[in-house]
Every structure is written in C-alpha cells, then in structure tokens.
Design a protein around this motif. Structure first.
Motif, PDB file in Angstrom:
ATOM      1  N   HIS A  76       5.721   1.645  -7.971  1.00  0.00           N
ATOM      2  CA  HIS A  76       4.540   2.267  -8.591  1.00  0.00           C
ATOM      3  C   HIS A  76       4.684   2.266 -10.112  1.00  0.00           C
ATOM      4  O   HIS A  76       3.709   1.980 -10.838  1.00  0.00           O
ATOM      5  N   SER A  77       5.880   2.547 -10.610  1.00  0.00           N
ATOM      6  CA  SER A  77       6.078   2.563 -12.063  1.00  0.00           C
ATOM      7  C   SER A  77       5.973   1.150 -12.637  1.00  0.00           C
ATOM      8  O   SER A  77       5.460   0.972 -13.756  1.00  0.00           O
ATOM      9  N   MET A  78       6.435   0.137 -11.891  1.00  0.00           N
ATOM     10  CA  MET A  78       6.323  -1.237 -12.370  1.00  0.00           C
ATOM     11  C   MET A  78       4.862  -1.658 -12.465  1.00  0.00           C
ATOM     12  O   MET A  78       4.467  -2.346 -13.409  1.00  0.00           O
ATOM     13  N   VAL A  79       4.058  -1.244 -11.486  1.00  0.00           N
ATOM     14  CA  VAL A  79       2.629  -1.555 -11.536  1.00  0.00           C
ATOM     15  C   VAL A  79       1.972  -0.842 -12.707  1.00  0.00           C
ATOM     16  O   VAL A  79       1.157  -1.424 -13.438  1.00  0.00           O
ATOM     17  N   ALA A  80       2.335   0.413 -12.929  1.00  0.00           N
ATOM     18  CA  ALA A  80       1.738   1.182 -14.027  1.00  0.00           C
ATOM     19  C   ALA A  80       2.080   0.570 -15.376  1.00  0.00           C
ATOM     20  O   ALA A  80       1.271   0.620 -16.318  1.00  0.00           O
ATOM     21  N   GLU A  81       3.266  -0.032 -15.487  1.00  0.00           N
ATOM     22  CA  GLU A  81       3.683  -0.625 -16.756  1.00  0.00           C
ATOM     23  C   GLU A  81       2.901  -1.874 -17.119  1.00  0.00           C
ATOM     24  O   GLU A  81       2.939  -2.325 -18.269  1.00  0.00           O
ATOM     25  N   THR A  82       2.171  -2.455 -16.181  1.00  0.00           N
ATOM     26  CA  THR A  82       1.351  -3.632 -16.487  1.00  0.00           C
ATOM     27  C   THR A  82       0.070  -3.275 -17.236  1.00  0.00           C
ATOM     28  O   THR A  82      -0.647  -4.171 -17.679  1.00  0.00           O
ATOM     29  N   GLY A  83      -0.226  -1.980 -17.367  1.00  0.00           N
ATOM     30  CA  GLY A  83      -1.435  -1.560 -18.069  1.00  0.00           C
ATOM     31  C   GLY A  83      -2.463  -0.994 -17.109  1.00  0.00           C
ATOM     32  O   GLY A  83      -2.503  -1.388 -15.927  1.00  0.00           O
ATOM     33  N   PRO A  84      -3.303  -0.091 -17.577  1.00  0.00           N
ATOM     34  CA  PRO A  84      -4.282   0.560 -16.679  1.00  0.00           C
ATOM     35  C   PRO A  84      -5.228  -0.432 -16.004  1.00  0.00           C
ATOM     36  O   PRO A  84      -5.497  -0.315 -14.802  1.00  0.00           O
ATOM     37  N   ALA A  85      -5.731  -1.410 -16.763  1.00  0.00           N
ATOM     38  CA  ALA A  85      -6.693  -2.349 -16.180  1.00  0.00           C
ATOM     39  C   ALA A  85      -6.039  -3.200 -15.097  1.00  0.00           C
ATOM     40  O   ALA A  85      -6.590  -3.346 -13.988  1.00  0.00           O
ATOM     41  N   ASN A  86      -4.873  -3.732 -15.385  1.00  0.00           N
ATOM     42  CA  ASN A  86      -4.204  -4.585 -14.411  1.00  0.00           C
ATOM     43  C   ASN A  86      -3.697  -3.773 -13.225  1.00  0.00           C
ATOM     44  O   ASN A  86      -3.689  -4.259 -12.093  1.00  0.00           O
ATOM     45  N   ALA A  87      -3.264  -2.530 -13.479  1.00  0.00           N
ATOM     46  CA  ALA A  87      -2.818  -1.668 -12.378  1.00  0.00           C
ATOM     47  C   ALA A  87      -3.961  -1.402 -11.411  1.00  0.00           C
ATOM     48  O   ALA A  87      -3.783  -1.404 -10.190  1.00  0.00           O
ATOM     49  N   ALA A  88      -5.145  -1.162 -11.954  1.00  0.00           N
ATOM     50  CA  ALA A  88      -6.319  -0.944 -11.096  1.00  0.00           C
ATOM     51  C   ALA A  88      -6.660  -2.216 -10.319  1.00  0.00           C
ATOM     52  O   ALA A  88      -7.042  -2.158  -9.136  1.00  0.00           O
ATOM     53  N   TYR A  89      -6.523  -3.363 -10.980  1.00  0.00           N
ATOM     54  CA  TYR A  89      -6.810  -4.629 -10.307  1.00  0.00           C
ATOM     55  C   TYR A  89      -5.824  -4.879  -9.175  1.00  0.00           C
ATOM     56  O   TYR A  89      -6.204  -5.302  -8.071  1.00  0.00           O
ATOM     57  N   LEU A  90      -4.539  -4.591  -9.414  1.00  0.00           N
ATOM     58  CA  LEU A  90      -3.537  -4.779  -8.374  1.00  0.00           C
ATOM     59  C   LEU A  90      -3.776  -3.841  -7.200  1.00  0.00           C
ATOM     60  O   LEU A  90      -3.622  -4.227  -6.024  1.00  0.00           O
ATOM     61  N   ALA A  91      -4.176  -2.614  -7.495  1.00  0.00           N
ATOM     62  CA  ALA A  91      -4.463  -1.657  -6.416  1.00  0.00           C
ATOM     63  C   ALA A  91      -5.623  -2.147  -5.545  1.00  0.00           C
ATOM     64  O   ALA A  91      -5.638  -1.934  -4.337  1.00  0.00           O
ATOM     65  N   ARG A 141       0.824  -1.200   0.000  1.00  0.00           N
ATOM     66  CA  ARG A 141       0.000   0.000   0.000  1.00  0.00           C
ATOM     67  C   ARG A 141       0.864   1.258   0.000  1.00  0.00           C
ATOM     68  O   ARG A 141       0.640   2.184  -0.802  1.00  0.00           O
ATOM     69  N   ARG A 142       1.857   1.288   0.877  1.00  0.00           N
ATOM     70  CA  ARG A 142       2.701   2.481   0.957  1.00  0.00           C
ATOM     71  C   ARG A 142       3.543   2.654  -0.308  1.00  0.00           C
ATOM     72  O   ARG A 142       3.792   3.790  -0.735  1.00  0.00           O
ATOM     73  N   LEU A 143       3.973   1.550  -0.883  1.00  0.00           N
ATOM     74  CA  LEU A 143       4.758   1.661  -2.110  1.00  0.00           C
ATOM     75  C   LEU A 143       3.920   2.207  -3.246  1.00  0.00           C
ATOM     76  O   LEU A 143       4.403   2.996  -4.070  1.00  0.00           O
ATOM     77  N   LEU A 144       2.649   1.807  -3.308  1.00  0.00           N
ATOM     78  CA  LEU A 144       1.775   2.318  -4.369  1.00  0.00           C
ATOM     79  C   LEU A 144       1.433   3.789  -4.150  1.00  0.00           C
ATOM     80  O   LEU A 144       1.191   4.529  -5.114  1.00  0.00           O
ATOM     81  N   GLU A 145       1.424   4.193  -2.901  1.00  0.00           N
ATOM     82  CA  GLU A 145       1.117   5.596  -2.608  1.00  0.00           C
ATOM     83  C   GLU A 145       2.250   6.518  -3.038  1.00  0.00           C
ATOM     84  O   GLU A 145       2.033   7.714  -3.265  1.00  0.00           O
ATOM     85  N   ASN A 146       3.455   5.974  -3.147  1.00  0.00           N
ATOM     86  CA  ASN A 146       4.606   6.760  -3.601  1.00  0.00           C
ATOM     87  C   ASN A 146       4.627   6.774  -5.125  1.00  0.00           C
ATOM     88  O   ASN A 146       5.161   5.880  -5.778  1.00  0.00           O
ATOM     89  N   THR A 147       4.046   7.796  -5.696  1.00  0.00           N
ATOM     90  CA  THR A 147       3.889   7.842  -7.153  1.00  0.00           C
ATOM     91  C   THR A 147       5.223   8.003  -7.884  1.00  0.00           C
ATOM     92  O   THR A 147       5.296   7.769  -9.094  1.00  0.00           O
ATOM     93  N   ASP A 148       6.272   8.403  -7.168  1.00  0.00           N
ATOM     94  CA  ASP A 148       7.582   8.546  -7.792  1.00  0.00           C
ATOM     95  C   ASP A 148       8.452   7.307  -7.599  1.00  0.00           C
ATOM     96  O   ASP A 148       9.612   7.296  -8.014  1.00  0.00           O
TER      97      ASP A 148
END
Length: 451
Positions: A432-447, A421-428
């Motif tokens: 967070h960038s690795m999660v974003a690279e999986t695609g918007p749909a999967n990033a939302a699912y992981l969140a 949770r804390r790692l995802l909250e750190n947008t920099d």
C-alpha cells in the motif's frame, strides 16, 4: 630449446673436463655462483610477471568498456577522464613491465661478468700448464668455452622464462580443478518426464540463498506456494531479493538451505539442462549473440521456419524481419547492437514463445522499453502465455497490478503475499505504501485496475 641448450652445455663441459681435468678447479665454484644468480633472477622475474598480469587485466577491461560505451562517453563529454584513467592503468602495467626488462639486463650483466671471470681463470690455468698442454687442445678448450658460456647464459634465460610462463598453466589448473563446478547437465536416474512440468506449480520451502560461501544470505528462509497457471508479481525495493528468487529458480547459485519443487519434483535433484530447458526467461537486459535471427531464436535448430515466423508474428517482429533482405538469415551483431532496445526485447519474447514452457520468468523486462514494446509484452502475457505460471519481477507497479497475487519482498524475506485487492486494503502494508508513493493520481489509477 631449453633442453637443447642444457644438453649442449653439459656435453661441452664434460668434453673439456675429459681432455683437461684441471678445468674443474675454476668451473665448480663458478657454477655455484651461476646457480645462486639464477635463483635471484627467477624469484624476481616470477613475481614481476605475476604483478604485470594482475595490472594488465584492469587495463584491458577498461579499454573494452570504453569501446562498448563510446557513445555514452561522448554524450556526457567525459573523454578526458577516460583517457586519464587509461593512462593511469597503462602506467601501472608498464612499471612492472619495465622492471622485468631491468631484471633481464641485470642477469645479462652479471652472467657476462661470471663468463669473463671463468674465461680469465681458464686462460691462466692453460698458461700455467703450457708445458704439458698441447696447443691444439688449448685452442679447442678456449673455442668451446666461449661458445658454451653463451649457451649457459641462454639456458638460464630460457629456464626462467619457462617458469614464468608456467603462471598461465597455474591459472588454467586453478580454473579447471579448484573452481566450484555447476551441477551435471543431466542426471539419468532422476530425469523428469518429457511433459514435466505439466501444471507449473512451484513450492518454495524455507529457502536460504547466499551468492558465495562466507557471504550473508540474501534470501532468509522464504516459503511460498504458487499454483499452476498463476500470475505472480514480485515487487520490493532495491536489494529486497527479487532477482535472487530467479537466481535460485534457475540454480545459477545453489541454495544453501531449503528447497524448490516444481510439480512435486525437487529441482536440486535433476540436471541443470533438464531444469533450465523447461522454463523461459525474458530478462531485463536482453541477451543476443552474433549470428542470424534464426540462430538467436532457435540456437539448437529444434523448430522449422513456420514456427519461427509464427513466434515473430506473435511478438510483433514479423514485419520488421520480413523487410530485411535476408529474412531469418539476416545478421545480428554481437549483443544485438544493430537492433533497438525494444526490438532486442521482442526477439527474446519470441524466443520464449518458441520454448512453449509452462513457467515464464520476466526479470523487470519492461524496465527499459517503450510503451509499444511494453504493450506487446503485456499482450503476450494475457494471450500467448495464458495458462502458464508467470513470475514477473517489476519496478512498475502498473505491470503487475492486475496479477493474481503479489509477492512483496523486503530484506530477503516475504513480507506480504496476497491478491492486489487485499494488499491495497491493508493500509499499514508495504505494498500500500509503495502504491501511495507513485502519487495520488497514479495510486487512484492502480486501485481502479485491481480485480
């Protein structure tokens, strides 16, 4: 054979010199020529044999790899390329092999020339002393001389072959004495308790690791504290050093600096058998040996059939093994080739369950398995390994997104180490960038999966 030929040659020469001392006149210079002849032959043959051994290894390795990957080679229709590579490697080996035979023929030709010269000179000497030499002695000398010269040629050949074959002894000596050895399996003075590790806590302090002396470090002074029972996901891009942590934990390579302590015990102070037997690993490429299901599950025979069947049931393999005619004694071929990739991974999972270790390492165990096997592995982590310290090296972020903490590695250093949770909250952050690279749909699912 070498000593026999040498002894016979020396005895015959002594006998001839005793009955016909003039024989020494042509013998001494020609023996000197024989000596220089064998020096050239031995030096050439020794190096050619070494080259032949060096060029033969790639040929055998290529042949073995071709056999193991035959299905893949045919699938990609690259048979011609592999056949061409095999011919090229075979030609490289045969070059030195041909020269070895050429040098042997060279030795035979020159030795025969010296033999003929010695025979001719001895004949002239006997003719010169025919007035004082008994015909019977002359016949004896010529008869033995023709025999001993053939033996002398064989003596040179055997002596050279002995020296050449000592290359194998040289290699054995290198492997036995010069290669760096692993630490002892057991160190009696520092053996841990039978219950160790009780909690499975891990303390990593300024750990540096290099795979060989002279190579740069792959881990650069990493430090981390892992509480017993925590589930830690280790992520990072290729070459970040994820698997190197597992290498250091099992002491496959000794740390160059720093330390790792498990439940307060420095792992460098105990024997390798005590260390590795108290942890379990489920590797990315499951390792099975030729034998039976039983021998692959319990190589040392520490568990009864009930425990084996229980582990197979929890791993989801009981139904398959029970359906085999021999059950637990069913054959497993080398590398588990008669099982699917998922089944091999589940056998490794069952093997880890039998150990009942407090620390479980999963080295990208779900990277090449189907969804059913992945689900069984995740179920084992949640239920069978509950309370154990789990270190999971993963490329699939879905696998570790619900873990207690995530360790993010980059270039051999820990860049981030916190809860998902804390790692995802750190947008920099890197995670967070690795999660974003999986695609918007999967990033939302992981969140949505983050606790």
């Amino acid at each position: 054979m070498l000593l026999l030929m040498l002894a016979i040659s020396v005895a015959v020469f002594i006998m001839i010199c005793v009955v016909f001392p003039v024989f020494l006149a042509p013998l001494v210079p020609l023996l000197g020529l024989y000596y220089f002849l064998q020096l050239f032959y031995r030096a050439s043959t020794r190096e050619l044999k070494r080259i032949e051994s060096i060029t033969r290894s790639p040929l055998l390795a290529h042949f073995t790899e071709t056999l193991n990957g035959l299905a893949t080679i045919r699938a990609y229709r690259v048979e011609a390329r592999f056949a061409r590579d095999n011919r090229r490697l075979m030609d490289a080996t045969n070059r030195s092999y041909y020269l070895i035979f050429a040098v042997q023929r060279w030795l035979g030709t020159n030795a025969s020339t010296l033999t003929n010269v010695l025979t001719f000179l001895v004949s002239l000497v006997i003719i010169s002393y025919r007035a004082t030499t008994d015909p019977g002695i002359a016949g004896l000398i010529m008869s033995y001389l023709l025999q001993v010269i053939a033996m002398l040629n064989l003596t040179i050949r055997y002596a050279s072959e002995l020296e050449v074959n000592m290359n194998a002894v040289e290699r054995l000596q290198y492997y036995a004495e010069e290669l760096e050895q692993e630490a002892p399996a057991v160190i009696e003075k520092t053996r841990p308790d039978k219950q160790w590790p009780a909690t499975g806590s891990i303390e990593i302090d300024q750990l540096h690791l290099a795979y060989r002396k002279g190579l740069p470090d792959v881990l650069h002074g990493i430090s981390a504290s892992i509480r017993g029972g925590e589930k830690i996901g280790i992520v990072g891009r290729t070459g970040a050093g994820k698997s190197s942590i597992m290498v250091a934990l099992f002491r496959l390579v000794e740390a160059s600096k720093g330390s790792i302590a498990i439940d307060g015990v420095d792992i460098a102070s105990i024997g390798l058998a005590d260390l590795r037997s108290r942890m379990s690993i489920i590797p990315q490429d499951p390792t099975l040996f030729h034998g039976t299901v039983r021998s692959n599950l319990d190589p040392f025979g520490h568990h009864d059939d009930h425990a084996l069947w229980d582990a197979l049931e929890r791993a989801g393999m009981k139904e398959y093994v029970a359906g085999l005619p021999a059950g637990l004694d069913a054959e497993i071929t080398e590398g588990g080739e008669n099982l699917s990739a998922g089944q091999r991974q589940l056998v490794c999972l069952a093997r880890a369950m039998l150990v009942n270790a407090r620390i479980i390492v999963m080295d990208e165990a779900t990277a090449s398995v189907d969804m059913r096997t992945d689900a069984l592995l995740q179920k084992a982590i949640r239920e069978d390994f509950a309370g154990c310290t789990i270190l999971t090296i993963a490329h699939r972020l879905n696998t570790v997104i619900d873990y207690d903490r995530i360790m993010v590695l980059d270039a051999g250093e820990i860049r981030e180490f916190d809860s998902p949770r804390r790692l995802l909250e750190n947008t920099d952050g890197i995670f967070h960038s690795m999660v974003a690279e999986t695609g918007p749909a999967n990033a939302a699912y992981l969140a949505s999966l983050v606790r």
